[in-house]
Enzyme design. Structure first.
Site, short mmCIF file in Angstrom:
data_model
loop_
_atom_site.label_atom_id
_atom_site.label_comp_id
_atom_site.label_asym_id
_atom_site.label_seq_id
_atom_site.Cartn_x
_atom_site.Cartn_y
_atom_site.Cartn_z
CG HIS A 157 38.59 55.36 81.70
ND1 HIS A 157 38.98 54.04 81.64
CD2 HIS A 157 37.28 55.34 82.05
CE1 HIS A 157 37.96 53.26 81.93
NE2 HIS A 157 36.91 54.02 82.18
CB SER A 174 34.87 48.24 77.28
OG SER A 174 34.18 47.73 78.41
CB SER A 175 36.75 48.25 82.49
OG SER A 175 37.15 49.60 82.54
N GLY A 233 37.19 53.48 87.44
CA GLY A 233 38.56 52.99 87.52
C GLY A 233 38.89 51.98 86.45
CG LEU A 293 41.68 55.04 85.20
CD1 LEU A 293 42.46 56.29 85.58
CD2 LEU A 293 40.20 55.36 85.02
P1 AMP Z 1 33.43 53.87 83.29
O1 AMP Z 1 34.64 53.81 84.14
O2 AMP Z 1 33.25 52.68 82.41
O3 AMP Z 1 32.19 54.24 84.08
O4 AMP Z 1 33.66 55.08 82.30
C1 AMP Z 1 33.98 56.36 82.74
C2 AMP Z 1 33.87 57.32 81.58
O5 AMP Z 1 34.78 56.94 80.55
C3 AMP Z 1 32.47 57.35 80.95
O6 AMP Z 1 32.13 58.68 80.61
C4 AMP Z 1 32.67 56.49 79.72
O7 AMP Z 1 31.77 56.81 78.68
C5 AMP Z 1 34.08 56.85 79.33
N1 AMP Z 1 34.64 55.82 78.45
C6 AMP Z 1 34.64 54.46 78.67
N2 AMP Z 1 35.17 53.81 77.61
C7 AMP Z 1 35.51 54.77 76.70
C8 AMP Z 1 36.10 54.74 75.39
N3 AMP Z 1 36.44 53.60 74.80
N4 AMP Z 1 36.30 55.92 74.76
C9 AMP Z 1 35.94 57.09 75.34
N5 AMP Z 1 35.39 57.19 76.56
C10 AMP Z 1 35.17 56.05 77.24
#
Ligand code: AMP
Length: 292
Positions: free
Chosen positions: A36, A193-194, A30, A32
């Site tokens: 994402h 990044s979150s 989440g 997002l």
């Molecule tokens: P997370 O919510 O951080 O677990 O991420 C969920 C998915 O989104 C994972 O496959 C991450 O690698 C992808 N993701 C997170 N940040 C990015 C980004 N800046 N660019 C592309 N994909 C991302």
């Protein structure tokens, strides 16, 4: 309209009655952002049905990490997905959010199975985050078994996570295609990044050292022949590590995450930088060139 499903029971009923067609899956925690959303868009393009899960997975956080304060923003996430889904391009495609309200539905208190992928997990983020990848593979397997997708979309920002999940799929013959997606960045180069929102003013600026250092290493490798380029890049990495609080800054074979060998075609430049209590990761893939 996007349906949000908040219980396992309801999701299982939904899944059993899902219309025929391919199922693309985007697992997330989440909060997002455009990174994402790029995964969701690709899944909508490639599949009849797309399922986005939103679940902050307790198993992938260490005892001193940010599980409690990890941003939980379901209302905003829902709105972002709604806005995206409105696009004419996705007409006729089905988008559904699975956001379990009670974490114990995913991991009951007596849950005692752990999925461990060896080798790829004992380096980079695996060193200072013991148990992290077991938490990732266990939740991803658990979600795969609930969602039963044909394809799953993973960001290359978390490249090691992508490789580890790919290996799990191969070893367990799960018959799910992993689709790696490029890293989305802010205009100044910082990978989205979150966790970026934890950064205070000056740390947000200092964070640029991470993508900028990786870019310099990439240029060094691209503008020289291997293995001279490797030597120069190692030297530069050594110098760069003196500035900033690095968890790691490494040049590895992109397939094995081991030291590059004569069989290496592509290397990964991977860095983890700490800024206060926040730890950011990023990477770049570079094809190496041999002199003929
Ligand atoms: P997370 O919510 O951080 O677990 O991420 C969920 C998915 O989104 C994972 O496959 C991450 O690698 C992808 N993701 C997170 N940040 C990015 C980004 N800046 N660019 C592309 N994909 C991302």
């Amino acid at each position: 309209m996007i349906e949000i499903i908040r219980t396992l029971n309801q999701f299982e009923t939904f899944r059993n009655n899902l219309r025929p067609g391919t199922i693309g899956f985007v697992p997330t925690m989440g909060n997002l952002h455009k990174g994402h959303l790029s995964l969701v868009k690709e899944s909508l393009r490639q599949n009849d049905n797309t399922i986005v899960s939103i679940f902050v997975n307790p198993k992938q956080f260490g005892p001193n990490e940010d599980f409690e304060k990890y941003p939980r923003t379901l209302g905003e996430d829902n709105k972002k997905l709604k806005d995206l889904y409105r696009d004419e391009e996705f007409r006729g495609r089905l988008l559904t959010i699975f956001a379990p309200e009670v974490p114990e539905e995913i991991f009951p208190s007596n849950f005692s199975t752990k999925i461990t992928v060896g080798d790829l997990t004992n380096k980079l983020c695996g060193i200072n985050r013991p148990g992290h990848f077991d938490g990732v593979t266990t939740v991803v397997y658990r979600l795969f078994s609930i969602v039963k997708p044909h394809k799953a979309y993973f960001g290359q920002k978390d490249y090691q996570q992508y490789l580890v999940c790919k290996k799990m799929i191969e070893d367990l013959r799960l018959n799910i295609q992993l689709v790696p997606m490029p890293t989305k960045r802010d205009e100044d180069g910082l990978a989205m990044s979150s966790r970026n929102q934890y950064l205070t003013g000056t740390d947000r600026e200092l964070a640029l050292v991470l993508p900028q250092t990786l870019e310099k290493l990439k240029e060094t490798i691209k503008s020289n022949f291997w293995p001279e380029s490797y030597g120069l890049a190692l030297e530069l990495a050594g110098e760069s590590k003196k500035e900033g609080d690095w968890d790691y800054l490494e040049i590895l074979d992109a397939k094995t995450l081991r030291e590059p060998s004569e069989r290496t075609h592509t290397v990964i430049l991977a860095g983890a930088l700490k800024l206060g209590h926040t730890r950011l990761i990023d990477n770049k893939l570079v094809e190496i060139r041999y002199a003929r």
